[in-house]
Design a protein around this motif. Structure first.
Motif, PDB file in Angstrom:
ATOM      1  N   MET A 236      -6.775   1.481  15.502  1.00 11.66           N
ATOM      2  CA  MET A 236      -5.710   0.787  14.769  1.00 11.66           C
ATOM      3  C   MET A 236      -6.186   0.251  13.425  1.00 11.66           C
ATOM      4  SD  MET A 236      -3.552  -1.142  17.789  1.00 11.66           S
ATOM      5  CE  MET A 236      -4.980  -1.713  18.707  1.00 11.66           C
ATOM      6  N   THR A 237      -7.504  -0.015  13.298  1.00 10.69           N
ATOM      7  CA  THR A 237      -8.002  -0.477  11.998  1.00 10.69           C
ATOM      8  C   THR A 237      -7.896   0.625  10.959  1.00 10.69           C
ATOM      9  OG1 THR A 237     -10.296   0.146  12.511  1.00 10.69           O
ATOM     10  CG2 THR A 237      -9.593  -2.078  13.123  1.00 10.69           C
ATOM     11  N   SER A 238      -8.160   1.871  11.383  1.00 10.55           N
ATOM     12  CA  SER A 238      -8.012   2.999  10.454  1.00 10.55           C
ATOM     13  C   SER A 238      -6.551   3.210  10.097  1.00 10.55           C
ATOM     14  CB  SER A 238      -8.583   4.278  11.075  1.00 10.55           C
ATOM     15  OG  SER A 238      -9.987   4.193  11.200  1.00 10.55           O
ATOM     16  N   LEU A 239      -5.694   3.119  11.096  1.00 12.98           N
ATOM     17  CA  LEU A 239      -4.267   3.307  10.841  1.00 12.98           C
ATOM     18  C   LEU A 239      -3.746   2.284   9.849  1.00 12.98           C
ATOM     19  CD1 LEU A 239      -3.061   4.012  14.495  1.00 12.98           C
ATOM     20  CD2 LEU A 239      -3.217   5.656  12.627  1.00 12.98           C
ATOM     21  N   GLN A 240      -4.151   1.035  10.034  1.00 16.90           N
ATOM     22  CA  GLN A 240      -3.675   0.005   9.117  1.00 16.90           C
ATOM     23  C   GLN A 240      -4.190   0.251   7.701  1.00 16.90           C
ATOM     24  OE1 GLN A 240      -5.353  -3.816   8.781  1.00 16.90           O
ATOM     25  NE2 GLN A 240      -3.385  -4.877   8.761  1.00 16.90           N
ATOM     26  N   SER A 241      -5.470   0.649   7.608  1.00 17.82           N
ATOM     27  CA  SER A 241      -6.045   0.905   6.283  1.00 17.82           C
ATOM     28  C   SER A 241      -5.336   2.061   5.595  1.00 17.82           C
ATOM     29  CB  SER A 241      -7.542   1.207   6.433  1.00 17.82           C
ATOM     30  OG  SER A 241      -8.114   1.514   5.181  1.00 17.82           O
ATOM     31  N   TRP A 242      -5.111   3.148   6.323  1.00 16.29           N
ATOM     32  CA  TRP A 242      -4.409   4.293   5.719  1.00 16.29           C
ATOM     33  C   TRP A 242      -3.027   3.894   5.223  1.00 16.29           C
ATOM     34  CZ3 TRP A 242      -5.486   7.666  10.614  1.00 16.29           C
ATOM     35  CH2 TRP A 242      -6.826   8.078  10.604  1.00 16.29           C
ATOM     36  N   MET A 243      -2.278   3.196   6.070  1.00 13.80           N
ATOM     37  CA  MET A 243      -0.903   2.871   5.698  1.00 13.80           C
ATOM     38  C   MET A 243      -0.861   1.893   4.543  1.00 13.80           C
ATOM     39  SD  MET A 243       1.298   2.824   9.241  1.00 13.80           S
ATOM     40  CE  MET A 243       0.184   1.815  10.200  1.00 13.80           C
ATOM     41  N   ARG A 244      -1.742   0.908   4.574  1.00 13.31           N
ATOM     42  CA  ARG A 244      -1.772  -0.064   3.483  1.00 13.31           C
ATOM     43  C   ARG A 244      -2.041   0.624   2.148  1.00 13.31           C
ATOM     44  NH1 ARG A 244      -5.217  -5.566   4.615  1.00 13.31           N
ATOM     45  NH2 ARG A 244      -3.448  -6.976   4.473  1.00 13.31           N
ATOM     46  N   ILE A 245      -3.090   1.445   2.131  1.00 15.44           N
ATOM     47  CA  ILE A 245      -3.532   2.053   0.881  1.00 15.44           C
ATOM     48  C   ILE A 245      -2.603   3.171   0.441  1.00 15.44           C
ATOM     49  CG2 ILE A 245      -5.403   3.410  -0.149  1.00 15.44           C
ATOM     50  CD1 ILE A 245      -7.325   1.766   1.686  1.00 15.44           C
ATOM     51  N   GLN A 246      -2.124   3.979   1.389  1.00  9.41           N
ATOM     52  CA  GLN A 246      -1.355   5.156   1.030  1.00  9.41           C
ATOM     53  C   GLN A 246       0.141   4.887   0.898  1.00  9.41           C
ATOM     54  OE1 GLN A 246      -2.447   8.211   3.874  1.00  9.41           O
ATOM     55  NE2 GLN A 246      -4.617   8.073   3.364  1.00  9.41           N
ATOM     56  N   THR A 247       0.657   3.918   1.657  1.00  2.30           N
ATOM     57  CA  THR A 247       2.110   3.712   1.625  1.00  2.30           C
ATOM     58  C   THR A 247       2.514   2.281   1.284  1.00  2.30           C
ATOM     59  OG1 THR A 247       2.340   3.154   3.984  1.00  2.30           O
ATOM     60  CG2 THR A 247       2.333   5.493   3.404  1.00  2.30           C
ATOM     61  N   GLY A 248       1.542   1.386   1.112  1.00  2.00           N
ATOM     62  CA  GLY A 248       1.889   0.008   0.768  1.00  2.00           C
ATOM     63  C   GLY A 248       2.800  -0.104  -0.442  1.00  2.00           C
ATOM     64  N   PRO A 249       2.576   0.682  -1.500  1.00  2.00           N
ATOM     65  CA  PRO A 249       3.450   0.571  -2.678  1.00  2.00           C
ATOM     66  C   PRO A 249       4.903   0.929  -2.403  1.00  2.00           C
ATOM     67  CG  PRO A 249       1.381   1.629  -3.266  1.00  2.00           C
ATOM     68  CD  PRO A 249       1.407   1.542  -1.766  1.00  2.00           C
ATOM     69  N   ILE A 250       5.179   1.767  -1.385  1.00  2.00           N
ATOM     70  CA  ILE A 250       6.566   2.186  -1.143  1.00  2.00           C
ATOM     71  C   ILE A 250       7.124   1.643   0.173  1.00  2.00           C
ATOM     72  CG2 ILE A 250       6.287   4.291  -2.500  1.00  2.00           C
ATOM     73  CD1 ILE A 250       6.085   5.857   0.118  1.00  2.00           C
ATOM     74  N   ASP A 251       6.315   0.915   0.933  1.00  2.00           N
ATOM     75  CA  ASP A 251       6.762   0.418   2.231  1.00  2.00           C
ATOM     76  C   ASP A 251       6.226  -0.996   2.439  1.00  2.00           C
ATOM     77  OD1 ASP A 251       7.594   0.015   4.795  1.00  2.00           O
ATOM     78  OD2 ASP A 251       6.278   1.512   5.711  1.00  2.00           O
ATOM     79  N   GLU A 252       7.097  -1.962   2.308  1.00  2.00           N
ATOM     80  CA  GLU A 252       6.675  -3.364   2.392  1.00  2.00           C
ATOM     81  C   GLU A 252       6.038  -3.702   3.730  1.00  2.00           C
ATOM     82  OE1 GLU A 252       8.589  -7.818   1.609  1.00  2.00           O
ATOM     83  OE2 GLU A 252       9.768  -6.000   1.216  1.00  2.00           O
TER      84      GLU A 252
END
Length: 863
Positions: A408-424
């Motif tokens: 889950m730490t990898s999943l959170q990192s991927w989503m934060r970095i890759q989709t944070g700008p388009i997904d709050e």
């Protein structure tokens, strides 16, 4: 270090490497006494009558359980009673880890991992009162009646791995009884060589090891053991106790009908050798690994008429009771997402996942009767999906998905970095359960795909145009970032905030449905199967949505279409959009990680993740330079097997690198967040903080080192030989010229250099110096200086190690007499000539810098 001693654990849990037919199981006609087994059986009743009383004594002291072997437990001793019908039947011995201490947990070894499998047979020698255990690799077959079959039997025989003295006989069935303690309590390695298989080596301390329990069932036996050894790391001995589970599985008398690989579809395989009298050469084929899925006898005609039917034996996955309750439904959903793919193969309700029955006292996650998604409490951030395979046919018997808690730490990192700008929702320190749950569902689907036999399809995402990933209509229709969930196309980092794209997670795609159809559609006979499957692949052979791209080594990627973590058909455009989003993340590092009273560790970790994502884009782009499109071709399809990446794309790649790597992006590496924290990367020794100047040097150097590597340049040289007059080829001279004109641009214009510009020039010259020196040494090993993968982004540990490079292409031999040495020496001379002209230009730091470079180059060129 212990972590190095168990480094070979990356090989555990791989698919079984023994394949073939049941032929060799019947090849052994003689007992080891030299007389026919049948003859020995005729005399066995008379010769064992005196031993019946021992059987009664054992029963008086112990208990008996009925199963594939009847099991007698007498005090601390265990006995197998082997029925006559089971001699020379083939069994699969499957060994798994069921418990580890902290030291091995930290090294990546966890419960549920399958570390050793072998095919075994039991042979009765009644006269000697011995039962021999033999093993062989059933990857060879030939027709009965062919002359060559006599040679096959003699040249691919069985090997003896163990013997048991017959202790007694059943007075009613005359079945012999053997005491089996020694092969399960660590005294003998024949059935369970756990220490060597996980890389520790050494021997089990038998006085500190024991058998916990043995259970017998109709088709398998499950043995639980505790095995202890000691490990020294230069200090006192460390005691290591491993819980292991051994399964002895009775294989079917008639193996499943194998299916032979078409290399245009990505399945795990095992090699098989075929001999016959009509050949002029042995035939080698690969059997795909797949479950035995077939319609019920009463549904055959309905199935063949195109109706969806339920399979005779559906695939069932069980959720480990250790799995936190809030994630179970998402993991189950990830399994069931594959229903649609199996429906394309003609089966409904073919797969399911569920929690085990709490009242089933025999349920055991390490029992091969159950395919289990095992949950591992570990700091490791990973997941993997291996299977246990019948080595004779490729039939998957059971699947073992290992789910590490910290994935889950990898999943959170991927989503934060890759989709944070388009997904709050992806910006928070802690995601809500639904948001994390959907990410878990994606990983579940991916890993389950491996347990169906599917390999990674790293080329799938290349079929989507980059700009289409910015289209809400397109992404909603196609369902994510790639036509295959078996790609490493994580999340949509291309889409911009104004695009309003919401389908950003990989889904089961058209390639996945097609691959499952190819692997699992059922046919009445082999001829019909071969024709239909070839027609299926041929019909999609020119459609990019069905393209299969083999996984390649990270350090030696030849085909830039098939890369891990990339998106779309143009890495330069995708990277440009990605950088726009990374800039948004870097502007919000403190905001997104803020938590009152906490230190800046999480901020530093996120910062390093952003830098790692930037470096990943750099690698995707760089692999276009000297890249070759490797196509799987057949006679008559009109395709090229090897096609150099077009000139324009390679030129575009260098332009991207000049702009975004060889000009250091100060917004990233000299971010205002440095007032609070450096970029942080975890290590076995604790967190490491990287200063910005050091990090800039190392990351930039690593890109230059790989970009100017000998093999890449040799591929450019090779490309010049392909139809040079028909179209332009990007050459080594083009590469050096494009780099030099950018890196030494201000030198050419007689301007003073900043410290970062001087750093880039030093990196460029040093890479050339080191490369040239190494090329003249008698060595073929290049050691990368600088950082390795600074962003830890891979999961699927087993699948990655299982998928060796499929195309072994030799570019590297005799490098010292290739054109590469000439080009590198000439480029150093070009730089030297320029520096000699400009050495008195610029400020004092620039002049000192030029003199330093001049001295380095002259020392190497022996001026």
């Amino acid at each position: 270090m212990l972590i190095n001693q168990v480094g070979s654990i990356l090989k555990i849990g791989l698919f079984v490497i023994f394949f073939g037919s049941a032929l060799n199981a019947s090849a052994q006609k003689k007992g080891d006494s030299g007389k026919d087994d049948e003859s020995a059986k005729e005399t066995s009743k008379d010769s064992v009558s005196k031993d019946y009383k021992d059987y009664d004594k054992l029963l008086e002291k112990g208990t008996i359980s009925k199963g594939v072997f009847s099991l007698i437990k007498s005090e601390n001793d265990y006995y197998f009673e082997i029925a006559d019908s089971l001699f020379q039947r083939e069994f699969l011995l499957v060994n798994k880890i069921s418990q580890v201490p902290l030291a091995l947990n930290e090294s990546g070894l966890n419960k549920g991992m399958n570390y050793e499998n072998k095919l075994i047979t039991f042979h009765l020698d009644s006269l000697a009162k011995i039962i021999w255990v033999k093993t062989h690799k059933p990857m060879v077959s030939s027709p009965e009646g062919d002359a060559i079959t006599l040679s096959v039997k003699d040249n691919f025989g069985e090997s003896i791995i163990e013997k048991f003295d017959i202790e007694s006989y059943n007075p009613k069935t005359h079945a012999p009884l053997i005491k089996v303690n020694k092969v399960f309590n660590g005294k003998e390695k024949s059935f369970n060589d756990v220490l060597n298989n996980i890389g520790l080596g050494g021997s089990v301390k038998s006085d500190l090891s024991y058998i916990e329990a043995i259970k017998t069932f109709p088709e398998n036996i499950v043995v639980k053991s505790q095995l202890t050894t000691t490990v020294s790391e230069g200090g006192p001995n460390m005691y290591i106790t491993l819980g292991v589970t051994s399964n002895i599985v009775l294989l079917p008398k008639v193996p499943m009908q194998p299916r032979y690989l078409d290399k245009r579809v990505g399945f795990f395989t095992e090699k098989h050798w075929f001999f016959n009298d009509q050949q002029q050469a042995m035939k080698e084929q690969e059997l795909i690994t797949r479950w035995r899925m077939e319609p019920k006898p009463e549904d055959v005609e309905r199935y063949l008429n195109g109706e969806l039917v339920e399979p005779k034996d559906p695939i069932v996955y069980y959720i480990d009771p250790a799995t936190p309750k809030q994630w179970r439904s998402y993991i189950i959903a990830g399994v069931k997402d594959w229903q649609v793919a199996f429906e394309q193969a003609g089966f409904k309700n073919a797969i399911t996942a569920k929690e085990p029955d709490a009242n089933d006292k025999d349920f055991d996650v390490d029992d091969v009767r159950y395919s289990v998604i095992t949950y591992a409490a570990s700091p490791k951030s990973n997941a993997m999906g291996p299977s246990v395979v019948d080595p004779r046919s490729g039939e998957i018997i059971e699947a073992d998905i290992i789910w590490w808690h910290n994935v889950m730490t990898s999943l959170q990192s991927w989503m934060r970095i890759q989709t944070g700008p388009i997904d709050e929702k992806s910006r928070a320190n802690v995601f809500d359960d639904n948001h994390m749950g959907e990410a878990i569902r994606f990983v579940s689907s991916h890993e389950v795909g491996h347990t169906f036999g599917l390999k990674h399809n790293m080329g799938s995402s290349y079929s989507f145009p980059v700009d289409s990933l910015r289209s809400k209509t397109f992404t909603d229709k196609m369902g994510g970032t790639s036509p295959s969930i078996m790609d490493y196309a994580r999340y949509n980092y291309v889409a911009q905030p104004e695009d309003n794209v919401t389908t950003i997670t990989p889904k089961i795609g058209v390639y996945d449905k097609y691959a499952i159809q190819w692997g699992y559609q059922w046919f009445k006979n082999r001829d019909q199967e071969e024709l239909a499957l070839k027609a299926l692949v041929d019909s999609h052979n020119n459609d990019p949505l069905y393209f299969y791209g083999e996984q390649q080594p990270y350090k030696n990627t030849i085909d830039p279409r098939s890369q891990s973590e990339d998106l779309g058909d143009n890495a330069m455009l995708a990277g440009t959009y990605g950088l726009m989003n990374l800039k948004r993340v870097s502007d919000n590092l403190e905001k997104w990680t803020y938590k009152e009273g906490e230190d800046y560790y999480n901020t530093g970790k996120l910062y390093m993740g952003v830098i790692g994502q930037w470096q990943m884009y750099n690698t995707h782009v760089m692999n276009n330079v000297g890249g070759v499109y490797l196509n799987i071709t057949n006679h008559g399809d009109g395709k090229e097997s090897y096609a150099p990446v077009p000139y324009e794309l390679q030129k575009e790649a260098i332009s991207y690198l000049n702009k975004n790597v060889f000009t250091i992006p100060e917004w990233l590496l000299f971010n205002p967040v440095l007032k609070r924290t450096y970029a942080i990367k975890d290590s076995p020794l604790g967190p490491f903080e990287y200063t910005p100047y050091t990090l800039s040097r190392e990351v930039q150097y690593s890109v230059l080192y790989e970009l100017l590597g000998d093999e890449r340049l040799l591929r450019l040289v090779e490309a010049e030989l392909f139809n040079p007059q028909e179209e332009p080829r990007y050459t080594v001279q083009n590469l050096f010229s494009d780099l030099r004109e950018h890196i030494f641009n201000k030198t050419i214009r007689s301007k003073s250099l900043t410290i970062l510009e001087r750093m880039t020039q030093k990196n460029y010259v040093d890479v050339l110096l080191i490369d040239l020196q190494k090329m003249m040494e008698k060595t073929t090993t290049n050691t990368l200086v600088g950082l390795d993968r600074i962003a830890e982004t891979n999961f699927c540990m087993v699948a990655i190690n299982e998928e060796k490079q499929a195309r072994n292409i030799n570019y590297r031999s005799l490098r010292r007499v290739s054109e590469v040495a000439t080009y590198k020496r000439q480029e150093l001379q070009n730089v030297l000539d320029l520096l000699e002209k400009k050495k008195n230009k610029g400020d004092k730091n620039t002049k000192a810098h030029y003199n330093d470079l001049i001295n380095r180059i002259k020392n190497t060129l022996k001026y």
